[in-house]
Write a protein that holds these residues in place. Sequence first.
Motif, short mmCIF file in Angstrom:
data_model
loop_
_atom_site.label_atom_id
_atom_site.label_comp_id
_atom_site.label_asym_id
_atom_site.label_seq_id
_atom_site.Cartn_x
_atom_site.Cartn_y
_atom_site.Cartn_z
N UNK A 1 0.83 -1.21 0.00
CA UNK A 1 0.00 0.00 0.00
C UNK A 1 0.86 1.26 0.00
N UNK A 2 1.92 1.26 0.79
CA UNK A 2 2.81 2.42 0.82
C UNK A 2 3.45 2.66 -0.54
N UNK A 3 3.86 1.58 -1.21
CA UNK A 3 4.45 1.71 -2.54
C UNK A 3 3.44 2.26 -3.54
N UNK A 4 2.22 1.70 -3.52
CA UNK A 4 1.20 2.13 -4.48
C UNK A 4 0.81 3.59 -4.29
N UNK A 5 0.66 4.00 -3.03
CA UNK A 5 0.31 5.40 -2.75
C UNK A 5 1.47 6.32 -3.11
N UNK A 6 2.70 5.88 -2.81
CA UNK A 6 3.88 6.69 -3.14
C UNK A 6 3.97 6.91 -4.64
N UNK A 7 3.75 5.86 -5.42
CA UNK A 7 3.83 5.99 -6.87
C UNK A 7 2.75 6.93 -7.40
N UNK A 8 1.55 6.81 -6.85
CA UNK A 8 0.45 7.69 -7.29
C UNK A 8 0.80 9.15 -7.03
N UNK A 9 1.29 9.45 -5.83
CA UNK A 9 1.62 10.83 -5.48
C UNK A 9 2.78 11.34 -6.35
N UNK A 10 3.78 10.50 -6.58
CA UNK A 10 4.93 10.89 -7.39
C UNK A 10 4.50 11.24 -8.81
N UNK A 11 3.61 10.45 -9.39
CA UNK A 11 3.19 10.66 -10.77
C UNK A 11 2.21 11.81 -10.94
N UNK A 12 1.38 12.05 -9.95
CA UNK A 12 0.27 12.99 -10.12
C UNK A 12 0.46 14.35 -9.45
N UNK A 13 1.50 14.48 -8.62
CA UNK A 13 1.73 15.75 -7.93
C UNK A 13 3.17 16.18 -8.16
N UNK A 14 3.45 16.64 -9.37
CA UNK A 14 4.82 16.96 -9.76
C UNK A 14 5.40 18.13 -8.97
N UNK A 15 4.56 19.02 -8.47
CA UNK A 15 5.05 20.19 -7.75
C UNK A 15 5.11 19.98 -6.24
N UNK B 1 9.19 16.39 -1.42
CA UNK B 1 9.31 15.08 -0.74
C UNK B 1 8.63 15.12 0.62
N UNK B 2 8.84 16.21 1.36
CA UNK B 2 8.24 16.33 2.67
C UNK B 2 6.72 16.37 2.61
N UNK B 3 6.19 17.09 1.64
CA UNK B 3 4.73 17.18 1.49
C UNK B 3 4.13 15.84 1.08
N UNK B 4 4.83 15.13 0.19
CA UNK B 4 4.35 13.80 -0.21
C UNK B 4 4.36 12.84 0.98
N UNK B 5 5.39 12.94 1.81
CA UNK B 5 5.49 12.07 2.98
C UNK B 5 4.33 12.32 3.94
N UNK B 6 4.00 13.59 4.16
CA UNK B 6 2.90 13.94 5.05
C UNK B 6 1.56 13.47 4.50
N UNK B 7 1.36 13.68 3.19
CA UNK B 7 0.09 13.28 2.59
C UNK B 7 -0.05 11.76 2.61
N UNK B 8 1.03 11.05 2.28
CA UNK B 8 0.98 9.58 2.32
C UNK B 8 0.65 9.10 3.72
N UNK B 9 1.25 9.73 4.73
CA UNK B 9 1.00 9.33 6.11
C UNK B 9 -0.45 9.55 6.50
N UNK B 10 -1.08 10.58 5.94
CA UNK B 10 -2.48 10.85 6.25
C UNK B 10 -3.42 9.86 5.56
N UNK B 11 -2.92 9.22 4.49
CA UNK B 11 -3.71 8.22 3.77
C UNK B 11 -3.52 6.84 4.38
N UNK B 12 -2.25 6.46 4.56
CA UNK B 12 -1.93 5.13 5.09
C UNK B 12 -1.83 5.21 6.62
N UNK B 13 -2.93 5.58 7.25
CA UNK B 13 -2.98 5.63 8.70
C UNK B 13 -4.29 4.98 9.15
N UNK B 14 -4.35 4.63 10.40
CA UNK B 14 -5.49 3.88 10.92
C UNK B 14 -6.85 4.54 10.64
#
Length: 252
Positions: free
Chosen positions: A77-91, A94-107
Amino acid sequence: MQQSRKIRRGINKQPKKLQMPPAQKEKYRKFLSSINVNFENEELFIQAFTHSSYVNEHRIRPHDDNERLEFLGDAVLELAISQYLFKNYENMSEGEMTKLRASIVCEPSLAKIADELSFGDYVLLGKGEEMTGGRRRPALLADVFESFVGALYLDRGMESVYSFLEAYVYPKIAGGAFSDMMDYKSQLQELIQREGQGHIQYRIVQEKGPAHAREFVSEVWLENNQLGKGTGRSKKEAEQMAAQKALQKLDN
């Protein structure tokens, strides 16, 4: 002769493999079909919905519960979400992607998605877990969601995982469903500073669970007053959840 009988009794006490009547298997087939999931090995998906309490109560082999699938699904799940964010949010940094991924892949997020898909209705639970409301417990639902992703990856591969997430998760990301969850700690800090109420401090007060599924409990304090308490699968997530509870308390 007596020793032989003891050996036979020991063999009979060996844990059995999870078995399910055909009618109950059909229930899972219909469910997978309803969420447009094609599958080859239905046993993997049944295992994804098998809680350790059910395994313990029915004396089934310990590894027939969903904990190993949860371990795998978390990484997938972390890989799939990371790839989606990398491809779709070019601007996005890294820090912003990490925060957004954490808000998605959380309980809380995973539990909400699992609940929307009625995952709780299909979990195999022991009687004790059932009686204490385990079927709707956020931590359990989040774990089942990850186990399901792990089963889907093993059964159909990464492309099927992407297809599933494209149907049920990626649109939520694009719609901003997780943007308000990105950083509760910053929101709380800004509020406290704006009001000039003092200094906040986070404390990890408990660690529980096995090494591969660790849970942390954090408290957030304002001077000598506890504002909130939260649980997460990392110290940072636990602190975020504590900050969320604090914001809810202060809003009220």
